[in-house]
Motif scaffolding. Structure first.
Motif, PDB file in Angstrom:
ATOM      1  N   ARG A 176       0.812  -1.200   0.000  1.00 20.95           N
ATOM      2  CA  ARG A 176       0.000   0.000   0.000  1.00 20.95           C
ATOM      3  C   ARG A 176       0.860   1.271   0.000  1.00 20.95           C
ATOM      4  O   ARG A 176       2.080   1.218   0.240  1.00 20.95           O
ATOM      5  N   THR A 177       0.211   2.383  -0.263  1.00 24.70           N
ATOM      6  CA  THR A 177       0.856   3.694  -0.224  1.00 24.70           C
ATOM      7  C   THR A 177       0.299   4.488   0.955  1.00 24.70           C
ATOM      8  O   THR A 177      -0.920   4.554   1.141  1.00 24.70           O
ATOM      9  N   LEU A 178       1.192   5.081   1.736  1.00 25.36           N
ATOM     10  CA  LEU A 178       0.810   5.880   2.893  1.00 25.36           C
ATOM     11  C   LEU A 178       1.147   7.335   2.637  1.00 25.36           C
ATOM     12  O   LEU A 178       2.274   7.657   2.251  1.00 25.36           O
ATOM     13  N   VAL A 179       0.168   8.221   2.839  1.00 19.87           N
ATOM     14  CA  VAL A 179       0.395   9.663   2.770  1.00 19.87           C
ATOM     15  C   VAL A 179       0.345  10.216   4.186  1.00 19.87           C
ATOM     16  O   VAL A 179      -0.683  10.129   4.862  1.00 19.87           O
ATOM     17  N   VAL A 180       1.467  10.755   4.636  1.00 17.57           N
ATOM     18  CA  VAL A 180       1.566  11.364   5.961  1.00 17.57           C
ATOM     19  C   VAL A 180       1.330  12.866   5.804  1.00 17.57           C
ATOM     20  O   VAL A 180       1.888  13.500   4.912  1.00 17.57           O
ATOM     21  N   GLY A 181       0.509  13.442   6.682  1.00 19.49           N
ATOM     22  CA  GLY A 181       0.210  14.872   6.573  1.00 19.49           C
ATOM     23  C   GLY A 181      -0.975  15.137   5.676  1.00 19.49           C
ATOM     24  O   GLY A 181      -0.995  16.110   4.911  1.00 19.49           O
ATOM     25  N   GLY A 182      -1.981  14.266   5.760  1.00 24.31           N
ATOM     26  CA  GLY A 182      -3.136  14.381   4.877  1.00 24.31           C
ATOM     27  C   GLY A 182      -3.972  15.619   5.088  1.00 24.31           C
ATOM     28  O   GLY A 182      -4.765  15.981   4.220  1.00 24.31           O
ATOM     29  N   GLY A 183      -3.821  16.297   6.237  1.00 22.13           N
ATOM     30  CA  GLY A 183      -4.625  17.483   6.492  1.00 22.13           C
ATOM     31  C   GLY A 183      -4.086  18.748   5.859  1.00 22.13           C
ATOM     32  O   GLY A 183      -4.768  19.781   5.856  1.00 22.13           O
ATOM     33  N   GLY A 184      -2.876  18.725   5.309  1.00 23.42           N
ATOM     34  CA  GLY A 184      -2.280  19.917   4.710  1.00 23.42           C
ATOM     35  C   GLY A 184      -2.669  20.086   3.254  1.00 23.42           C
ATOM     36  O   GLY A 184      -3.376  19.273   2.662  1.00 23.42           O
ATOM     37  N   GLN A 185      -2.164  21.174   2.644  1.00 23.25           N
ATOM     38  CA  GLN A 185      -2.524  21.479   1.257  1.00 23.25           C
ATOM     39  C   GLN A 185      -2.068  20.374   0.303  1.00 23.25           C
ATOM     40  O   GLN A 185      -2.829  19.942  -0.569  1.00 23.25           O
ATOM     41  N   VAL A 241      -4.464   7.778   3.633  1.00 20.40           N
ATOM     42  CA  VAL A 241      -4.066   9.146   3.954  1.00 20.40           C
ATOM     43  C   VAL A 241      -4.333   9.379   5.431  1.00 20.40           C
ATOM     44  O   VAL A 241      -5.467   9.206   5.895  1.00 20.40           O
ATOM     45  N   VAL A 242      -3.295   9.746   6.177  1.00 17.09           N
ATOM     46  CA  VAL A 242      -3.457   9.942   7.620  1.00 17.09           C
ATOM     47  C   VAL A 242      -3.089  11.376   7.988  1.00 17.09           C
ATOM     48  O   VAL A 242      -2.204  11.984   7.371  1.00 17.09           O
ATOM     49  N   ASP A 243      -3.779  11.906   8.985  1.00 16.31           N
ATOM     50  CA  ASP A 243      -3.471  13.244   9.459  1.00 16.31           C
ATOM     51  C   ASP A 243      -2.667  13.154  10.754  1.00 16.31           C
ATOM     52  O   ASP A 243      -2.309  12.060  11.214  1.00 16.31           O
ATOM     53  N   ARG A 244      -2.428  14.298  11.347  1.00 18.29           N
ATOM     54  CA  ARG A 244      -1.552  14.348  12.525  1.00 18.29           C
ATOM     55  C   ARG A 244      -2.151  13.630  13.721  1.00 18.29           C
ATOM     56  O   ARG A 244      -1.414  13.133  14.581  1.00 18.29           O
ATOM     57  N   ASP A 245      -3.486  13.544  13.772  1.00 18.73           N
ATOM     58  CA  ASP A 245      -4.115  12.839  14.887  1.00 18.73           C
ATOM     59  C   ASP A 245      -3.796  11.345  14.850  1.00 18.73           C
ATOM     60  O   ASP A 245      -3.747  10.682  15.892  1.00 18.73           O
ATOM     61  N   THR A 246      -3.586  10.814  13.658  1.00 12.90           N
ATOM     62  CA  THR A 246      -3.290   9.389  13.505  1.00 12.90           C
ATOM     63  C   THR A 246      -1.798   9.114  13.568  1.00 12.90           C
ATOM     64  O   THR A 246      -1.358   8.120  14.158  1.00 12.90           O
ATOM     65  N   LEU A 247      -0.997   9.975  12.940  1.00 12.83           N
ATOM     66  CA  LEU A 247       0.451   9.804  12.930  1.00 12.83           C
ATOM     67  C   LEU A 247       1.109  11.175  13.019  1.00 12.83           C
ATOM     68  O   LEU A 247       1.087  11.952  12.065  1.00 12.83           O
ATOM     69  N   ASP A 248       1.675  11.458  14.188  1.00 11.58           N
ATOM     70  CA  ASP A 248       2.388  12.710  14.417  1.00 11.58           C
ATOM     71  C   ASP A 248       3.881  12.417  14.356  1.00 11.58           C
ATOM     72  O   ASP A 248       4.460  11.874  15.300  1.00 11.58           O
ATOM     73  N   MET A 249       4.511  12.742  13.236  1.00  5.62           N
ATOM     74  CA  MET A 249       5.910  12.385  13.054  1.00  5.62           C
ATOM     75  C   MET A 249       6.842  13.114  14.009  1.00  5.62           C
ATOM     76  O   MET A 249       7.975  12.681  14.228  1.00  5.62           O
ATOM     77  N   SER A 250       6.377  14.212  14.609  1.00  5.96           N
ATOM     78  CA  SER A 250       7.201  14.920  15.587  1.00  5.96           C
ATOM     79  C   SER A 250       7.205  14.227  16.949  1.00  5.96           C
ATOM     80  O   SER A 250       7.979  14.593  17.834  1.00  5.96           O
ATOM     81  N   ASP A 251       6.352  13.222  17.104  1.00 10.02           N
ATOM     82  CA  ASP A 251       6.198  12.505  18.371  1.00 10.02           C
ATOM     83  C   ASP A 251       6.736  11.083  18.210  1.00 10.02           C
ATOM     84  O   ASP A 251       6.159  10.268  17.485  1.00 10.02           O
TER      85      ASP A 251
END
Length: 465
Positions: A186-195, A212-222
């Motif tokens: 599969r393909t994962l898009v991190v930061g799906g909530g951005g432009q 497509v995942v947003d920061r609530d699902t995957l926060d790369m800074s954490d």
């Protein structure tokens, strides 16, 4: 004596390797796996992590057909085997079979999802294989099986199966008509909530293999968030997340936040991609340069002026340690959300006459085009590395673009007053330095077959003009 050579087969990705076998009256020697030589000869740099040996003491021992969730590199140390492979991957070659005899002077590279089997034809046979993931019961649960006697693939076993040594499990495997094809990773898009994340969501609408995942699902800074996320299903990771507050990055907290996402977060994605053999797509910025060159090539050395640019440069260096990576370097991004073009259009409609910087030069990049370029690089299987991505056309200043926006929405472009960067920021504190020249050389992305849109045509389309 054979020379090292790699041969393709009727199954995509299944490779036959001729191995040199120098010897004398004492015996022989071979380099069963020699990364540098074999990658140069055409083998993928598949990163083996486990080496297994199956010892088969009588002729007719038959094992398989198993498609496993990793790549495999096969040879024998003693004896000979008849190897057979069936493509069990989803796609037009599903069910394609290939067979080949393997002795000490032959190796086979088997990609993930291709069913593998062998039969001992000269015993004892020490069948060796390297794999690029560690065996586990969870991994074994992902195997796909095919019956050795399937009439559709009709493998010509040297020892008839009714006379061969088989396990009860292998006798019970399903026929091809009952096999569920192995889906692509599969393909994962991190930061799906951005432009860019939203643009990629639109680009890949209808694809069932994209998450497509947003920061609530995957926060790369954490670190804890990244550690808890399951990257195993993914063969491609697209990083559409970034800290982009250029001026805020110059503050004490902003500096920490920028480093947490753009450097530490990116490094975590790199290691996740490395661990799971995934290719990584990362988006870079013209801010990694000081802007003294009028046109930036992909090979220009980093010279960032401010904290944001420094963190983006550091993130690029981390990504470049991964062999299978794409860095899409872009500039002046415009997409679905607050951006310069929307702001200028709003000012024009509200009767506000802005002063806009005239000594910073570049080209816009619309997220639609950036998403299209990323899709193109992946679909074209372009050589890995860095690619500049922006719109094409005349290099303009921010003031030039603002005047064009005014014109396209039916306002008088002379209402926009060009000013220097120094004049615009006079008396303001906490302002990050900007590169004077941000235009990117697009020759490399064009060479892959991707044609960037003209900046003015893209701007017209964006404004519906």
């Amino acid at each position: 004596m054979k020379q090292l050579a790699v041969h393709t087969t009727s199954i995509p990705g299944l490779l036959v390797i001729d191995l040199p076998l120098p010897g004398d009256n004492r015996g022989w020697f071979k380099e069963n796996w020699q990364r540098a030589k074999m990658v140069e000869a055409g083998l993928p740099d598949f990163g083996p992590v486990q080496n297994n040996i199956s010892f088969n003491q009588v002729e007719g021992v038959t094992r398989g057909i198993h498609a496993e969730p990793w790549d495999k590199y096969i040879s024998v140390a003693t004896g000979r085997v008849f190897g057979a492979w069936v493509d069990l991957r989803e796609g037009p070659t599903f069910g394609t079979a290939y067979w080949h005899e393997i002795g000490p002077d032959t190796a086979i590279f088997v990609p993930r999802g291709v069913g593998n089997a062998f039969q001992t034809i000269e015993a004892p046979a020490a069948y060796t294989y390297l794999v690029n993931d560690h065996w586990s019961e969870a991994a074994q649960a992902q195997y796909t099986f095919l019956n050795l006697a399937d009439e559709t693939v009709a493998i010509p076993w040297p020892v008839p199966l009714e006379k061969a040594e088989l396990s009860d499990k292998d006798r019970a495997h399903p026929r091809l008509a009952d096999v569920v094809p192995v889906p692509p990773r599969r393909t994962l898009v991190v930061g799906g909530g951005g432009q860019l994340g939203r643009a990629l969501t639109t680009q890949w609408t209808g694809r069932a293999d994209v998450d497509v995942v947003d920061r609530d699902t995957l926060d790369m800074s954490d670190a804890a968030s990244v550690a808890a996320f399951d990257f195993a299903p993914y063969g491609t990771i697209v990083n559409a997340a970034a800290y982009t507050a250029v001026d805020a990055a110059e503050t004490e907290q902003g500096r920490r936040d920028a480093w947490a996402t753009n450097v530490h977060g990116v490094a975590r994605l790199v290691e996740a991609a490395r661990a799971h053999r995934a290719r990584l797509v990362h988006v870079s910025s013209d801010y990694v340069f000081d802007g003294t060159a009028e046109l930036h090539t992909e090979d220009e050395g980093f010279s960032p002026l401010g904290v944001y640019g420094q963190t983006k440069a550091a993130g690029d260096l981390a990504v470049a340690t991964l062999p299978e990576h794409y860095i899409a370097r872009t500039s002046w991004v415009v997409g679905d959300g607050n951006n310069f073009v929307r702001t200028m259009a709003s000012l024009a409609e509200r009767g506000i006459d802005p002063s806009v910087v005239s000594d910073q030069l570049g080209r816009l990049t619309f997220t639609e085009d950036l998403a299209g370029a990323i899709d193109h690089l992946l679909e074209a299987d372009a050589p890995y590395g860095t690619y500049n991505v922006s719109c094409d056309g005349e290099v303009l200043s921010w003031a030039d673009i603002a005047q064009r926006v005014f014109e396209l929405v039916g306002a008088d472009p002379s209402r926009v007053t060009p000013v220097t960067t120094a004049e615009y920021y006079a008396g303001k504190e906490g302002i990050a330095p900007r590169p004077e020249h941000s235009a990117l050389d697009l020759a490399r992305i064009r060479a892959t077959g991707f044609a960037p849109r003209d900046q003015d045509a893209a701007l017209r389309a964006y404004l519906g003009a």
